[in-house]
Design a protein around this motif. Structure first.
Motif, PDB file in Angstrom:
ATOM      1  N   VAL A  55     -15.119  38.739  -8.800  1.00 15.49           N
ATOM      2  CA  VAL A  55     -16.065  39.462  -9.643  1.00 15.49           C
ATOM      3  C   VAL A  55     -17.467  38.989  -9.299  1.00 15.49           C
ATOM      4  CG1 VAL A  55     -16.785  40.022 -11.983  1.00 15.49           C
ATOM      5  CG2 VAL A  55     -14.359  39.660 -11.478  1.00 15.49           C
ATOM      6  N   ASN A  58     -21.718  39.206 -12.570  1.00 15.63           N
ATOM      7  CA  ASN A  58     -21.590  38.871 -13.994  1.00 15.63           C
ATOM      8  C   ASN A  58     -22.282  37.541 -14.287  1.00 15.63           C
ATOM      9  OD1 ASN A  58     -19.483  37.724 -12.376  1.00 15.63           O
ATOM     10  ND2 ASN A  58     -18.378  37.156 -14.255  1.00 15.63           N
ATOM     11  N   ARG A  59     -23.601  37.599 -14.406  1.00 15.82           N
ATOM     12  CA  ARG A  59     -24.368  36.394 -14.674  1.00 15.82           C
ATOM     13  C   ARG A  59     -24.166  35.906 -16.113  1.00 15.82           C
ATOM     14  NH1 ARG A  59     -30.204  38.349 -12.900  1.00 15.82           N
ATOM     15  NH2 ARG A  59     -29.407  40.192 -13.997  1.00 15.82           N
ATOM     16  N   THR A  61     -21.674  37.777 -18.564  1.00 15.54           N
ATOM     17  CA  THR A  61     -20.338  38.127 -19.046  1.00 15.54           C
ATOM     18  C   THR A  61     -19.275  37.202 -18.472  1.00 15.54           C
ATOM     19  OG1 THR A  61     -21.067  40.430 -19.068  1.00 15.54           O
ATOM     20  CG2 THR A  61     -18.714  40.023 -19.339  1.00 15.54           C
ATOM     21  N   GLN A  63     -15.755  36.053 -17.095  1.00 18.82           N
ATOM     22  CA  GLN A  63     -14.793  36.800 -16.272  1.00 18.82           C
ATOM     23  C   GLN A  63     -13.562  37.191 -17.072  1.00 18.82           C
ATOM     24  OE1 GLN A  63     -14.562  35.654 -12.238  1.00 18.82           O
ATOM     25  NE2 GLN A  63     -12.453  36.337 -11.938  1.00 18.82           N
ATOM     26  N   ILE A  66     -13.905  40.604 -18.538  1.00 18.23           N
ATOM     27  CA  ILE A  66     -13.691  41.658 -17.544  1.00 18.23           C
ATOM     28  C   ILE A  66     -12.210  41.814 -17.249  1.00 18.23           C
ATOM     29  CG2 ILE A  66     -14.145  42.310 -15.142  1.00 18.23           C
ATOM     30  CD1 ILE A  66     -16.849  40.899 -15.412  1.00 18.23           C
ATOM     31  N   PHE A 100     -21.925  47.170 -19.044  1.00 22.64           N
ATOM     32  CA  PHE A 100     -22.422  47.268 -17.673  1.00 22.64           C
ATOM     33  C   PHE A 100     -23.132  48.593 -17.427  1.00 22.64           C
ATOM     34  CE2 PHE A 100     -18.367  44.892 -17.681  1.00 22.64           C
ATOM     35  CZ  PHE A 100     -18.892  43.622 -17.423  1.00 22.64           C
ATOM     36  N   VAL A 121     -20.349  44.266 -10.618  1.00 26.92           N
ATOM     37  CA  VAL A 121     -20.856  44.815 -11.875  1.00 26.92           C
ATOM     38  C   VAL A 121     -22.363  44.638 -11.937  1.00 26.92           C
ATOM     39  CG1 VAL A 121     -18.684  44.335 -13.076  1.00 26.92           C
ATOM     40  CG2 VAL A 121     -20.526  42.646 -13.154  1.00 26.92           C
ATOM     41  N   GLU A 123     -24.983  44.252 -14.914  1.00 24.65           N
ATOM     42  CA  GLU A 123     -25.001  44.039 -16.359  1.00 24.65           C
ATOM     43  C   GLU A 123     -26.165  44.771 -17.016  1.00 24.65           C
ATOM     44  OE1 GLU A 123     -22.916  39.774 -17.122  1.00 24.65           O
ATOM     45  OE2 GLU A 123     -24.983  39.706 -16.437  1.00 24.65           O
ATOM     46  N   ASN A 164     -23.235  41.293 -26.284  1.00 27.64           N
ATOM     47  CA  ASN A 164     -22.577  40.381 -25.351  1.00 27.64           C
ATOM     48  C   ASN A 164     -22.989  38.929 -25.614  1.00 27.64           C
ATOM     49  OD1 ASN A 164     -20.747  39.854 -23.296  1.00 27.64           O
ATOM     50  ND2 ASN A 164     -22.223  40.199 -21.663  1.00 27.64           N
ATOM     51  N   GLY A 167     -21.713  35.858 -23.821  1.00 25.29           N
ATOM     52  CA  GLY A 167     -20.981  36.419 -22.692  1.00 25.29           C
ATOM     53  C   GLY A 167     -19.573  36.845 -23.027  1.00 25.29           C
TER      54      GLY A 167
END
Length: 491
Positions: A55, A58-59, A61, A63, A66, A100, A121, A123, A164, A167
């Motif tokens: 993935v 995703n800085r 979120t 993992q 996801i 996203f 992704v 974000e 979010n 995250g």
């Protein structure tokens, strides 16, 4: 020309802030772009085993959030002809989390029968402090305000939303509102509190004061008291609410929820003098506990403006649990919507809603029907049609006439805002319904207990951050007609 682009860019940002407040939705771009980068016809084996999943992007979120949406996992084996369709559905599920701007899947066959999946992704912007100017709930929609503008009805304030949060797809929202309605509220939702990511919780608190409230409905229009407006230091309504909820998501598409809420409302003596049935007990204070159970299944392609798929919802509520004897109402409601892609840019959508409540006599403050909570027949935006039960059906056929992205990266340096998609749909629609009211409201029986129908033509503008603006011209069954506007989808 460069300056004009800058002005346009800031105009779009202003529209974003207004539309987010109007719809109360998290933000994100329209799902435009190629979702899956692979060609199953080129695979060297009839079956593919997922070796590793990477993935990227995703800085914030986690993992695990996801992976919760994916039907694929490392070590699983799938027929090669299913891979593309499977990943398209997984992308759809990730986009519908509204975390996203865009999601891409890349399939890399590292050796015959084995492949890596790369998920890229982009974000969204998750921290949104939004100053806003809006209308109180009693005005119901912008068409009511435009029909008889009264600038004293406006409310203003700031809404801070942290999407979010941590995250983990948690949401923290706080509101400080002034003007016609003063409100201070805080809400915190956690979608997953367990390792299996199936159980979640929600907490909320709100305090509000209204300068004036509708004390009665006359000819399907709310009536307000001028006497209350003359005494602004004594609010017409002061209300405190609190809630705690639990959610259970056993699969990708289905969610169950149980909510326990508390309400404590205090109205001015003037209100009870104008309508003794505003509350059904001899007191200007109403307290109750409410227990609700909800279930829903959402199989729409993109929830901001669906074109394919279906959605169903059911809600059962008991207002009053015996702790206080101020109110005792049982409610059941349900809805089903289906969206069809007819091909060549044509789409059809249909929806059905039903509502039943008991007992026959209910406090005016708790009476419901069409016209409440954003639920009305098109053409009847100005009408409140109250009753113990109702049924309604809405139908729309749409033709997409424009679909394009605009790149403002030269004037807007923020990645989450500088690509603006715009889709335009022409449409025709017909709505119908029936509201049953057995309380003898002689002043409001013109539209209840009879067949209702509205139809018309319109145009929908769908742009970035799931924003929708509708312009419609509707005719009602009695022949009256006029233009109407909305900042949300019809269903």
């Amino acid at each position: 020309m460069r300056n004009w682009g800058k002005y346009i860019g800031w105009l779009w940002l202003g529209m974003l802030a207004f539309s987010v407040q109007a719809q109360n939705l998290p933000t994100g771009n329209s799902p435009i772009g190629a979702p899956v980068r692979s060609d199953s016809s080129r695979f060297l084996s009839d079956f593919i085993t997922i070796d590793r999943i990477f993935v990227l992007g995703n800085r914030i979120t986690k993992q695990s959030i996801i992976e919760r949406e994916l039907s694929i996992a490392e070590g699983l084996t799938f027929p090669t002809y299913e891979i593309n369709e499977l990943l398209k559905k997984d992308r759809q599920k990730l986009m519908n989390t509204r975390l996203f701007l865009d999601v891409e899947f890349h399939v890399v066959e590292i050796q015959p029968g084995s492949a890596d999946i790369i998920i890229k992704v982009a974000e969204r912007w998750y921290t949104i402090p939004t100053p806003y100017l809006t209308l109180p709930a009693a005005v119901r929609n912008i068409n009511v305000f435009l029909d008889d503008p009264d600038w004293n009805l406006l409310t203003y304030g700031i809404k801070f939303t942290q999407f979010n949060f941590r995250g983990r797809n948690e949401r923290l929202a706080a509101i400080a509102q002034f003007g016609f309605t003063r409100q201070f509220s805080l809400k915190y939702s956690v979608p997953y509190v367990d390792a299996a990511q199936k159980n979640g919780i929600e907490l909320g608190f709100s305090y509000s004061e209204n300068r004036n409230i509708n004390y009665r409905t006359v000819d399907h229009n709310f009536q307000f008291s001028n006497d209350v407006l003359d005494a602004p230091l004594s609010p017409a309504l002061r209300e405190v609410t609190a809630l705690v909820g639990w959610t259970y998501r056993p699969s990708y598409y289905n969610v169950h929820g149980i909510t326990l809420s508390y309400s404590d409302a205090l109205v001015a003596d003037t209100v009870l003098g104008l309508n003794p049935t505003y509350f059904t007990h001899d007191n200007n204070r109403q307290q109750y506990l409410m227990l609700s159970y909800s279930a829903s299944g959402d199989h729409r392609d993109f929830i901001g403006y669906p074109l394919k798929g279906y959605r169903w919802r059911a809600l059962v509520s008991k207002v009053g649990l015996g702790v206080f004897d101020h109110v005792d109402i049982f409610r059941v409601s349900g809805s089903y919507s289906h969206f069809f892609d007819l091909g060549k840019g044509f789409y059809f959508a249909t929806s059905a809603n039903g509502y039943v409540s008991t007992p026959r006599f209910q406090p005016y403050a708790n009476f419901r029907g069409l016209g409440y909570r954003g639920l009305w027949l098109r053409g009847y935006e100005l009408d409140v049609i109250e009753g113990q039960s109702f049924i309604m059906n809405q139908n729309t056929i749409r033709k997409r006439i424009f679909d394009r992205e605009f790149d403002f990266s030269r004037v807007i340096p923020i990645d989450q805002f500088n690509v603006i998609p715009l889709s335009i749909y022409l449409k025709g629609y017909i709505d119908q319904g029936y509201v049953s009211n057995t309380i003898p409201y002689e002043q409001s029986d013109r539209l209840s207990n009879r067949y209702l129908m509205g139809y018309g033509l319109g145009i929908d503008f769908v742009t970035f951050y799931d924003s929708v603006f509708r312009v419609e011209y509707s005719w009602k069954r009695d022949g009256t007609n006029g233009p109407y506007y909305s900042f949300r989808t019809a269903f």
